[in-house]
Enzyme design. Sequence first.
Site, PDB file in Angstrom:
ATOM      1  N   GLY A 116       0.829  -1.207   0.000  1.00  0.00           N
ATOM      2  CA  GLY A 116       0.000   0.000   0.000  1.00  0.00           C
ATOM      3  C   GLY A 116       0.855   1.246   0.000  1.00  0.00           C
ATOM      4  O   GLY A 116       2.044   1.191  -0.317  1.00  0.00           O
ATOM      5  N   ASN A 117       0.259   2.377   0.328  1.00  0.00           N
ATOM      6  CA  ASN A 117       1.028   3.619   0.436  1.00  0.00           C
ATOM      7  C   ASN A 117       0.372   4.517   1.493  1.00  0.00           C
ATOM      8  O   ASN A 117      -0.663   4.172   2.046  1.00  0.00           O
ATOM      9  CB  ASN A 117       1.149   4.312  -0.926  1.00  0.00           C
ATOM     10  CG  ASN A 117      -0.197   4.723  -1.481  1.00  0.00           C
ATOM     11  OD1 ASN A 117      -0.885   5.570  -0.927  1.00  0.00           O
ATOM     12  ND2 ASN A 117      -0.596   4.089  -2.585  1.00  0.00           N
TER      13      ASN A 117
END
Length: 225
Positions: free
Chosen positions: A33-34
Site C-alpha cells: 500500500g502507500n
Amino acid sequence: EADIKQKLPLINKKVLVTAGPTYEAIDPVRFIGNHSSGKMGFAIADELAALGADVTLVAGPTAQQSRQRGIRRIDVTSAADMLRECLANFDSADGCIMSSAVADYTPVEVSTQKIKKQDGGLSIELKKTTDILKTLGQQKRAGQVLVGFALETNNEEEYAIAKLKSKNLDMIVLNSLNDAGAGFKGDTNKITMIDSALVKTTFGLKNKNEVARDICAKFIQLLKP
Ligand code: CTP
Ligand code: CA
C-alpha cells in the site's frame, strides 16, 4: 436560474473523483500500500458537491467520511478495482479529478494461503498496473475535463508537465513533498496547478479543504466552453 448558477455553478454536472490509496494483495493477510490518507480527494468531492455537482467518489481503503450529502461513494481495494469503476463511470461524466494514489506495481501472483516465513529473504515478483488516468485521457471526449495529480520529490515541474502531456490532461496539480507540512498524510498541502496551456499558479501551504476550493475554482473555469 442565473441566481442558482451563481450559487451552485456545478449544478447538472457529473464529476468523477478518486481518493485514497490502493492495496495490492500479496496473500490473504498482506498487501502493498502507500501513505495516502484520502483527505485531499474527500475534500475535493465535498467541495464539488457543495458547488452543486453530482459526484461519484471512487475511494480506496480509507477512514475518511464525506461531509456533504448525496455523494455516490464506490469503495474499492486494488488498482484493478479502481480502473474498473473509473471506466464504468467516466463516459457519463463531465469531468474527472484523479487524486488517488494508485499503486504502480502489483504482485504477479496472489498466494491463496498465508505465505509462511522461512530462513533468508523473500522476493515478490511485481508487474505494472494499468495507468488509470492515462487510459481515461485516451478516452476523453471533447468538453470533458480531466485533472490529475503529480507527487514529486525532485525536478517537480518538469515531471509534472511530462505527466500532463502524456496523460492528455487539462490540468495537473503538483503536490510538493519538499515543503514541511505538505504531503499526503497531513492536513495541509502546497500545490502548483499547471494547465494545458502551461499556465502555472502556485499557492502557499494551506488546509486541504482550502486547497480543494482552489482546485475546484479552476475546474469550473476549465469546464466552461
Ligand atoms: N495514476 C493512475 N494510475 C496509475 C498510476 C497513477 O491513474 N496506475 C494517476 C494518479 O492518480 C495521479 C497521476 O496518475 O493523478 C500521477 O500519479 P504519480 O504517481 O504522480 O505519477 P506516475 O505516472 O504513476 O509516475 P511515477 O509514480 O513514476 O512518478
Ligand atoms: Ca505512481
